[in-house]
Scaffold this active site. Structure first.
Site, PDB file in Angstrom:
ATOM      1  N   CYS A   1       6.264 -59.497 -18.324  1.00 44.31           N
ATOM      2  CA  CYS A   1       6.854 -60.240 -17.214  1.00 44.31           C
ATOM      3  C   CYS A   1       7.738 -59.344 -16.363  1.00 44.31           C
ATOM      4  O   CYS A   1       7.954 -58.179 -16.648  1.00 44.31           O
ATOM      5  CB  CYS A   1       7.668 -61.426 -17.730  1.00 44.31           C
ATOM      6  SG  CYS A   1       9.026 -60.931 -18.801  1.00 44.31           S
TER       7      CYS A   1
ATOM      8  N   GLY B   1       3.343 -59.991 -14.047  1.00 46.69           N
ATOM      9  CA  GLY B   1       3.030 -61.251 -14.701  1.00 46.69           C
ATOM     10  C   GLY B   1       2.398 -62.211 -13.729  1.00 46.69           C
ATOM     11  O   GLY B   1       3.039 -62.610 -12.757  1.00 46.69           O
TER      12      GLY B   1
ATOM     13  N   ASN C   1      12.321 -60.084 -20.146  1.00 47.69           N
ATOM     14  CA  ASN C   1      11.191 -59.160 -20.133  1.00 47.69           C
ATOM     15  C   ASN C   1      11.224 -58.360 -21.420  1.00 47.69           C
ATOM     16  O   ASN C   1      12.183 -57.636 -21.681  1.00 47.69           O
ATOM     17  CB  ASN C   1      11.284 -58.229 -18.915  1.00 47.69           C
ATOM     18  CG  ASN C   1      10.242 -57.125 -18.927  1.00 47.69           C
ATOM     19  OD1 ASN C   1      10.479 -56.043 -18.420  1.00 47.69           O
ATOM     20  ND2 ASN C   1       9.083 -57.391 -19.489  1.00 47.69           N
ATOM     21  N   GLY C   2      10.203 -58.493 -22.226  1.00 45.98           N
ATOM     22  CA  GLY C   2      10.137 -57.766 -23.485  1.00 45.98           C
ATOM     23  C   GLY C   2       9.574 -58.637 -24.578  1.00 45.98           C
ATOM     24  O   GLY C   2       8.901 -59.635 -24.319  1.00 45.98           O
TER      25      GLY C   2
ATOM     26  N   CYS D   1       9.779 -47.239 -22.410  1.00 48.64           N
ATOM     27  CA  CYS D   1       8.318 -47.327 -22.564  1.00 48.64           C
ATOM     28  C   CYS D   1       7.627 -46.339 -21.635  1.00 48.64           C
ATOM     29  O   CYS D   1       7.794 -46.395 -20.415  1.00 48.64           O
ATOM     30  CB  CYS D   1       7.860 -48.753 -22.253  1.00 48.64           C
ATOM     31  SG  CYS D   1       6.070 -48.956 -22.222  1.00 48.64           S
TER      32      CYS D   1
ATOM     33  N   TYR E   1       1.021 -47.048 -16.109  1.00 47.71           N
ATOM     34  CA  TYR E   1       0.279 -48.189 -15.588  1.00 47.71           C
ATOM     35  C   TYR E   1       1.130 -49.360 -15.123  1.00 47.71           C
ATOM     36  O   TYR E   1       0.870 -49.938 -14.078  1.00 47.71           O
ATOM     37  CB  TYR E   1      -0.700 -48.683 -16.669  1.00 47.71           C
ATOM     38  CG  TYR E   1      -1.472 -49.921 -16.292  1.00 47.71           C
ATOM     39  CD1 TYR E   1      -2.472 -49.868 -15.318  1.00 47.71           C
ATOM     40  CD2 TYR E   1      -1.221 -51.141 -16.905  1.00 47.71           C
ATOM     41  CE1 TYR E   1      -3.197 -51.005 -14.966  1.00 47.71           C
ATOM     42  CE2 TYR E   1      -1.935 -52.283 -16.560  1.00 47.71           C
ATOM     43  CZ  TYR E   1      -2.924 -52.201 -15.595  1.00 47.71           C
ATOM     44  OH  TYR E   1      -3.630 -53.323 -15.245  1.00 47.71           O
TER      45      TYR E   1
ATOM     46  N   SER F   1      -5.543 -48.814 -10.311  1.00 49.54           N
ATOM     47  CA  SER F   1      -4.604 -48.156 -11.215  1.00 49.54           C
ATOM     48  C   SER F   1      -4.946 -46.694 -11.476  1.00 49.54           C
ATOM     49  O   SER F   1      -4.065 -45.899 -11.807  1.00 49.54           O
ATOM     50  CB  SER F   1      -4.525 -48.920 -12.533  1.00 49.54           C
ATOM     51  OG  SER F   1      -5.812 -49.048 -13.119  1.00 49.54           O
TER      52      SER F   1
ATOM     53  N   ASP G   1      -9.639 -43.161 -15.110  1.00 52.21           N
ATOM     54  CA  ASP G   1      -9.046 -44.467 -15.390  1.00 52.21           C
ATOM     55  C   ASP G   1      -7.705 -44.258 -16.070  1.00 52.21           C
ATOM     56  O   ASP G   1      -7.433 -43.183 -16.629  1.00 52.21           O
ATOM     57  CB  ASP G   1      -9.972 -45.307 -16.273  1.00 52.21           C
ATOM     58  CG  ASP G   1      -9.736 -46.806 -16.107  1.00 52.21           C
ATOM     59  OD1 ASP G   1      -8.795 -47.185 -15.396  1.00 52.21           O
ATOM     60  OD2 ASP G   1     -10.505 -47.594 -16.694  1.00 52.21           O
ATOM     61  N   ASP G   2      -6.854 -45.301 -16.028  1.00 56.66           N
ATOM     62  CA  ASP G   2      -5.508 -45.158 -16.588  1.00 56.66           C
ATOM     63  C   ASP G   2      -5.503 -45.248 -18.102  1.00 56.66           C
ATOM     64  O   ASP G   2      -4.652 -44.656 -18.769  1.00 56.66           O
ATOM     65  CB  ASP G   2      -4.573 -46.223 -16.008  1.00 56.66           C
ATOM     66  CG  ASP G   2      -5.038 -47.630 -16.336  1.00 56.66           C
ATOM     67  OD1 ASP G   2      -4.633 -48.156 -17.388  1.00 56.66           O
ATOM     68  OD2 ASP G   2      -5.797 -48.202 -15.553  1.00 56.66           O
TER      69      ASP G   2
ATOM     70  N   CYS H   1       1.135 -52.821 -29.521  1.00 55.60           N
ATOM     71  CA  CYS H   1       2.523 -52.841 -29.072  1.00 55.60           C
ATOM     72  C   CYS H   1       3.160 -54.158 -29.491  1.00 55.60           C
ATOM     73  O   CYS H   1       2.543 -55.215 -29.389  1.00 55.60           O
ATOM     74  CB  CYS H   1       2.599 -52.690 -27.558  1.00 55.60           C
ATOM     75  SG  CYS H   1       4.283 -52.814 -26.897  1.00 55.60           S
TER      76      CYS H   1
ATOM     77  N   CYS I   1       9.308 -44.429 -25.874  1.00 61.40           N
ATOM     78  CA  CYS I   1       8.539 -45.213 -26.837  1.00 61.40           C
ATOM     79  C   CYS I   1       7.074 -44.982 -26.500  1.00 61.40           C
ATOM     80  O   CYS I   1       6.612 -45.363 -25.420  1.00 61.40           O
ATOM     81  CB  CYS I   1       8.878 -46.706 -26.760  1.00 61.40           C
ATOM     82  SG  CYS I   1       7.867 -47.693 -27.895  1.00 61.40           S
TER      83      CYS I   1
ATOM     84  N   CYS J   1       2.191 -46.994 -28.933  1.00 63.54           N
ATOM     85  CA  CYS J   1       0.792 -47.382 -28.759  1.00 63.54           C
ATOM     86  C   CYS J   1      -0.142 -46.180 -28.897  1.00 63.54           C
ATOM     87  O   CYS J   1      -1.328 -46.345 -29.211  1.00 63.54           O
ATOM     88  CB  CYS J   1       0.588 -48.074 -27.417  1.00 63.54           C
ATOM     89  SG  CYS J   1       1.158 -47.136 -25.989  1.00 63.54           S
TER      90      CYS J   1
END
Length: 491
Positions: A22, A48, A123-124, A257, A263, A304, A366-367, A403, A459, A462
């Site tokens: 979000c 979002g 957000n999170g 992050c 992205y 992206s 691509d991302d 994640c 972080c 992922c």
């Protein structure tokens, strides 16, 4: 597949990307604050697209409007904004990672506490929300949503501390995971970033008004000046008396992050003073150095992949071309009855530019690659349009881990890189070659010398599986399987 409402489903191309949970936007001390919040949410729509909400306070009462769908269509009507009076407003865009897709989960969430009205937008993701929720229910709390954000409200409501600020801090000290959140009270506005700074939150000023937002681009849209990013673990209180900063948590080494750079953030945003667009171009340049290939043109998967493709083309000397054209008027598609119609629906969003790519050797940028289903379809589309060779270069390392900090990631069994080697992925996707940027290359693109195993700057769980916090709810979920395995060994 992630389901939305009213018979719609996430577009097949979007479903194979990671999704941010979000975006948040707060206004304190501005005329028509709710209208400004709506503009800010427009700028953060990419964070979002499932639902949006705004809560305002006019000095006497709180007013809230929440709706499924995009900001446009819900908050561009005068009667909606007129019903949200006041000089203080809090807005939220939602893409769910916890909780069902339903209006009761749309934020800001609002509750009447002993101290008065309390609205919060988050957000999170809280990695111990399920355990906290179970404990709160045992103690008598009654939840109205399935969102992890409501856990914070109940922790504030049940805290034994005296002041609302102390109750708020007490609640936050009980949660784990990632959060950048804004709360609206009768006294003013609270904003806080988790001690690791996983999710972004920035502060701006517009004349005498204070503005809070997930990204700097939202400040640009409303004409506010960027002041600074909130520090990890910083809590600010904004009232009519001004802004006060608090540091209620033990200092920790920040871990923002890294996928914000790859992205999530809009390319015209700045992340900790660094242009996201320039970082993505540098990622492409690193890719060109690490994974060169002889080709006729560099083609991005729009939108992206475009900045990284520009960087790859500039560093390699291979011409950049729009070999894939994207329609910006397709966000969601109806669920169609047959596979053939469903496949044709995919081409509504991306279509090969046949005149440019026929007979050509392509470097496709691509991302990320998540499930791999999108990559398969795009490569097939390019080959059907006459591409002679397709070499896929990915502007992030292989995504091998889920994640738990506010990103909608499939379980690990559905992550292609967690199940296959690079060579196997190459065969599965159907490309002539496949390469990902290295983790050190990604760090270099962000301005760091590389990733230090002893002190990672971001972080990047992922990619590496190095989670910076305890994953309490995940541990609880895994416990039955561990006990079952133990029982089998004992038997």
């Amino acid at each position: 597949m992630h389901q939305s409402t009213e018979g719609f489903t996430t577009h097949p191309y979007d479903d194979d990307h990671l999704h941010e949970e979000c975006g948040v936007f707060g206004v304190f001390g501005a005329a028509q604050a709710s209208a400004m919040a709506a503009l800010g949410l427009h700028a953060l729509q990419h964070r979002g697209q499932e639902a949006a909400g705004i809560t305002s306070f006019d000095g006497r009462e709180f007013h809230t409007h929440r709706a499924m769908g995009h900001v446009a269509g819900n908050f561009d009507r005068p009667e909606v904004i007129d019903a949200l009076p006041g000089q203080i407003a809090l807005g939220h865009n939602r893409y769910s990672t916890t909780g069902e897709t339903a209006l009761r989960n749309v934020q800001p969430l609002y509750a009447e506490l002993a101290s008065g009205g309390f609205a919060v937008a988050h957000n999170g993701n809280l990695s111990n929300a399920s355990r906290l929720r179970r404990d709160l229910i045992r103690r008598g709390s009654i939840f109205q949503s399935t969102s992890d954000t409501e856990t914070i409200i109940h922790l504030v409501a049940t805290s034994n501390y005296r002041t609302l600020l102390d109750k708020f801090i007490d609640a936050l000290k009980q949660v784990e995971g990632a959060y950048s959140l804004i709360a609206l009270t009768r006294e003013g506005m609270l904003a806080v970033r988790d001690p690791l700074g996983v999710r972004p939150l920035v502060l701006g000023k517009l004349n005498e008004a204070w503005i809070l937002a997930s990204e700097t681009v939202a400040l640009d849209v409303v004409g506010a000046q960027f002041v600074r990013s909130l520090d990890p673990g910083e809590l600010i209180v904004i009232t009519d008396k001004g802004l006060v900063s608090h540091r209620p948590f033990e200092p920790q080494r920040p871990r923002p992050c890294i996928f914000e750079q790859v992205y999530f953030s809009r390319p015209d945003s700045f992340d900790h003073g660094v242009s996201v667009y320039q970082t993505r171009k540098r990622i492409g340049a690193e890719l060109a150095t690490e994974a060169p290939v002889e080709a006729d043109m560099v083609v991005p998967v729009p939108d992206s992949g475009t900045p990284a493709a520009i960087g790859y083309a500039q560093a390699s000397g291979i011409p950049f071309e729009l070999g894939i054209i994207r329609s910006h008027y397709v966000g969601r598609t109806f669920i169609q009855p047959g596979d053939q119609i469903r496949h044709l629906g995919v081409k509504l969003k991306h279509n090969a530019n046949r005149a440019m790519i026929q007979g050509q050797r392509l470097v496709l940028i691509d991302d990320s690659v998540v499930r791999g289903t999108t990559s398969v379809k795009i490569v097939q589309m390019l080959r059907e349009a006459g591409a002679r060779e397709v070499h896929l270069r990915v502007a992030s390392p292989p995504t091998r881990h889920s994640c738990f900090y506010g990103v909608d990631t499939p379980e690990r069994s559905k992550l292609l890189a967690a199940q296959m080697t690079i060579a196997e992925m190459q065969d599965y996707i159907g490309v002539d070659s496949l390469a990902f940027i290295s983790i050190d290359g990604l760090y270099r693109a962000t301005g760091e010398p590389g990733r230090s195993a002893n002190a990672p700057q971001y972080c990047d769980a992922c990619f590496t599986g190095d989670y910076p916090t305890r994953l309490t709810d995940q541990e609880d979920a895994d416990l039955p399987d561990q006990l079952s395995l133990l029982a089998e060994r004992v038997a």
